[in-house]
Write an enzyme that holds these catalytic residues in place. Structure first.
Site, PDB file in Angstrom:
ATOM      1  N   HIS A 124     -29.316  -0.841   1.564  1.00  0.00           N
ATOM      2  CA  HIS A 124     -27.996  -1.472   1.568  1.00  0.00           C
ATOM      3  C   HIS A 124     -28.154  -2.824   0.875  1.00  0.00           C
ATOM      4  CE1 HIS A 124     -23.963  -1.310   3.311  1.00  0.00           C
ATOM      5  NE2 HIS A 124     -24.068  -2.608   3.582  1.00  0.00           N
ATOM      6  N   LYS A 177     -15.497  -0.264   0.989  1.00  0.00           N
ATOM      7  CA  LYS A 177     -15.766  -1.646   0.598  1.00  0.00           C
ATOM      8  C   LYS A 177     -16.981  -1.621  -0.312  1.00  0.00           C
ATOM      9  CE  LYS A 177     -17.518  -5.581   3.256  1.00  0.00           C
ATOM     10  NZ  LYS A 177     -17.167  -6.506   4.346  1.00  0.00           N
ATOM     11  N   LYS A 218     -19.917  -3.513  -2.241  1.00  0.00           N
ATOM     12  CA  LYS A 218     -20.656  -4.774  -2.223  1.00  0.00           C
ATOM     13  C   LYS A 218     -21.007  -5.138  -3.656  1.00  0.00           C
ATOM     14  CE  LYS A 218     -21.534  -6.101   1.924  1.00  0.00           C
ATOM     15  NZ  LYS A 218     -20.759  -7.202   2.515  1.00  0.00           N
ATOM     16  N   ASP A 220     -16.545  -6.972  -1.711  1.00  0.00           N
ATOM     17  CA  ASP A 220     -17.095  -8.154  -1.034  1.00  0.00           C
ATOM     18  C   ASP A 220     -18.193  -8.730  -1.930  1.00  0.00           C
ATOM     19  OD1 ASP A 220     -18.028 -10.094   0.648  1.00  0.00           O
ATOM     20  OD2 ASP A 220     -18.603  -8.750   2.290  1.00  0.00           O
ATOM     21  N   GLU A 232     -13.172 -10.018  -0.867  1.00  0.00           N
ATOM     22  CA  GLU A 232     -13.763 -10.801   0.218  1.00  0.00           C
ATOM     23  C   GLU A 232     -14.740 -11.838  -0.326  1.00  0.00           C
ATOM     24  OE1 GLU A 232     -15.229  -8.226   3.264  1.00  0.00           O
ATOM     25  OE2 GLU A 232     -16.433  -9.768   4.236  1.00  0.00           O
ATOM     26  N   ASP A 243     -14.568 -14.695   4.729  1.00  0.00           N
ATOM     27  CA  ASP A 243     -15.632 -14.220   5.642  1.00  0.00           C
ATOM     28  C   ASP A 243     -16.563 -15.385   5.985  1.00  0.00           C
ATOM     29  OD1 ASP A 243     -17.276 -12.739   7.204  1.00  0.00           O
ATOM     30  OD2 ASP A 243     -18.180 -11.539   5.635  1.00  0.00           O
ATOM     31  N   LYS A 292     -15.805 -11.582  13.333  1.00  0.00           N
ATOM     32  CA  LYS A 292     -17.145 -11.073  13.676  1.00  0.00           C
ATOM     33  C   LYS A 292     -17.717 -11.832  14.855  1.00  0.00           C
ATOM     34  CE  LYS A 292     -18.286  -9.885   8.952  1.00  0.00           C
ATOM     35  NZ  LYS A 292     -19.075 -10.070   7.763  1.00  0.00           N
ATOM     36  N   GLU A 302     -14.366  -2.400   9.939  1.00  0.00           N
ATOM     37  CA  GLU A 302     -15.478  -1.854   9.128  1.00  0.00           C
ATOM     38  C   GLU A 302     -16.671  -1.506  10.012  1.00  0.00           C
ATOM     39  OE1 GLU A 302     -16.351  -5.036   6.328  1.00  0.00           O
ATOM     40  OE2 GLU A 302     -17.452  -6.143   7.859  1.00  0.00           O
TER      41      GLU A 302
HETATM   42  C1  MUC Z   1     -20.295  -8.859   5.188  1.00  0.00           C
HETATM   43  O1  MUC Z   1     -20.495  -9.835   4.492  1.00  0.00           O
HETATM   44  O2  MUC Z   1     -19.137  -8.490   5.299  1.00  0.00           O
HETATM   45  C2  MUC Z   1     -20.433  -6.029   6.464  1.00  0.00           C
HETATM   46  C3  MUC Z   1     -20.471  -4.822   5.883  1.00  0.00           C
HETATM   47  C4  MUC Z   1     -21.505  -4.867   4.957  1.00  0.00           C
HETATM   48  O3  MUC Z   1     -21.841  -3.978   4.207  1.00  0.00           O
HETATM   49  O4  MUC Z   1     -22.071  -6.067   4.954  1.00  0.00           O
HETATM   50  C5  MUC Z   1     -21.540  -6.792   6.034  1.00  0.00           C
HETATM   51  C6  MUC Z   1     -21.469  -8.257   5.902  1.00  0.00           C
HETATM   52 MG    MG Z   2     -18.390 -10.167   3.994  1.00  0.00          MG
END
Ligand code: MUC
Ligand code: MG
Length: 385
Positions: free
Chosen positions: A34, A179, A181, A210, A236, A261, A285, A339
């Site tokens: 990840h 989502k 990354k 994000d 994000e 975030d 969170k 999420e």
């Molecule tokens: C984040 O920054 O949102 C949440 C899901 C993911 O893949 O990373 C996290 C942290």
């Molecule tokens: Mg985030």
């Protein structure tokens, strides 16, 4: 007990004093690598808190991290050290029906350390709920929803693999929002990746991205219109957490809503972001807000400012995810869903019965406290030596 005419629940007449708080570091492998802008993981590291009351009730909580002290300043090693040396000793003897007082004591014992505090406060709500025979959500004001739309995160960086993964989730009717990354690759590589994802999944799935603070303002200014054209629904934390002014300027020009975030940990942060007009939505969170009460406080400030709520995660197991669901269950609006796919990215879970994912939603578990039970065999198996 004086005769007040009010029936006291049997649990409340028992001895609610906190007698012990233990913490264990665990590392649970993930099904694939990840990748985020600032780190990359093949195992998730948590601190699991086990708290006991004089009446024999036990409660559990979880502090999640992502790749050591890279997503935020807390690492599992630091969380465990600060729980054992400062936070736990401050709470021994306190009654479990005083979670707000526990928060005040923890704040006096240690600055910030929000993930560590959240794990302990979660365990207090779990033990109290188990003592009274009620869910943690009831202790927070009751339930508005018992299931929440849940997205999946695409984070391998390989668009071919990501399309295949998303197709599998759609087919299984587990997730229909993804989502992505971004930020580990160059902006142009990420845009090309998103073009491929949007072309393959467009019309059947919703995409959000994000950046985990990866871009500077100039890059964000160039890329946000492209993301808007691709139909991305939410962006994000495109810029560093400190740069609230850039978020304000980007928001004024962007045709895509912005999600705060890493720039919102405390209710004070939320107030500053709201006052500046720097976000359309905020990711809630436990690791940022220091517990269920802190999360609800941040949500209240956001609600008062008309900022949408998004149920954020840090890849928690079913323990941390359940705690979030109890906090989310009582929110009047949770416009962006959540999420909490964390339990599904782990090769194994830490509870006897993992959370239920069905029809694009994750269910609030039934039963007292968090509604999940720690599997002590699993705790031993994944405990760090
Ligand atoms: C984040 O920054 O949102 C949440 C899901 C993911 O893949 O990373 C996290 C942290
Ligand atoms: Mg985030």
């Amino acid at each position: 007990m004086p005769d007040t005419g009010i029936a006291i629940p049997a649990g409340l007449t028992s001895d609610l004093a906190i007698v012990s708080i233990d913490s264990t570091i665990v590392d649970v492998p993930t099904v694939r690598r990840h990748k985020l802008s600032q780190t990359s993981v093949t195992a998730q590291s948590y601190v699991i808190v086990e708290l006991r009351l004089a009446n024999g009730a036990e409660g559990i909580g979880e502090a999640a991290t992502l790749g050591g002290p890279r997503w935020s300043e807390e690492s599992v090693e630091a969380i465990k050290a600060n729980i054992d040396a400062y936070l736990a000793p401050a709470l021994i003897g306190l009654r479990a029906d005083r979670p707000a007082a526990a928060g005040a004591r923890m704040d006096a014992a240690a600055k910030r350390n929000n993930a560590a505090k959240a794990a302990i406060e979660t365990a207090i709500f779990d033990a109290l709920g188990r003592t009274l025979g009620v869910p943690a959500a009831l202790l927070l004001g009751g339930v508005v929803r018992d299931r929440v739309p849940v997205l999946w995160t695409l984070a391998s960086g390989d668009p071919g693999q990501e399309i295949e993964e998303a197709e599998g989730k759609l087919e299984a009717r587990l997730h229909d929002t993804f989502k992505v990354k971004i930020g580990a690759l160059t902006p142009d590589t990420d845009l090309a990746r998103l073009r491929r994802l949007a072309a393959a999944l467009g019309g059947r799935a919703r995409l959000i991205v994000d950046a985990n603070q990866a871009w500077d303002e100039t890059t964000a200014l160039r890329c946000l219109p492209v993301l808007a054209d691709l139909g991305v629904a939410l962006v994000e934390q495109p810029v560093p957490a400190w740069n609230i002014a850039a978020l304000v300027r980007l928001r004024a020009r962007a045709a895509v809503p912005l999600l705060a975030d890493e720039c919102v940990f405390t209710a004070h942060d939320m107030l500053a972001v709201a006052a500046a007009g720097a976000a359309d939505a905020v990711s809630l969170k436990l690791v940022k807000h220091g517990g269920l009460l802190g999360l609800r406080q941040v949500a209240s400030v956001a609600e008062a400012a008309g900022i949408g709520l998004y149920g954020g995660c840090l890849l928690e197991s079913s323990i941390g995810a359940a705690a979030h669901l109890h906090a989310f269950a009582g929110l009047r609006e949770l416009a962006w869903g959540c999420e909490h796919f964390g339990p599904q990215i782990l090769t194994d879970d830490l509870v006897t019965e993992p959370l239920r994912f069905e029809e694009f939603r994750v269910h609030l578990p039934d039963g007292p406290g968090l509604g999940v039970t720690l599997d002590r065999g699993k705790l031993r198996r994944y405990a760090r030596n």
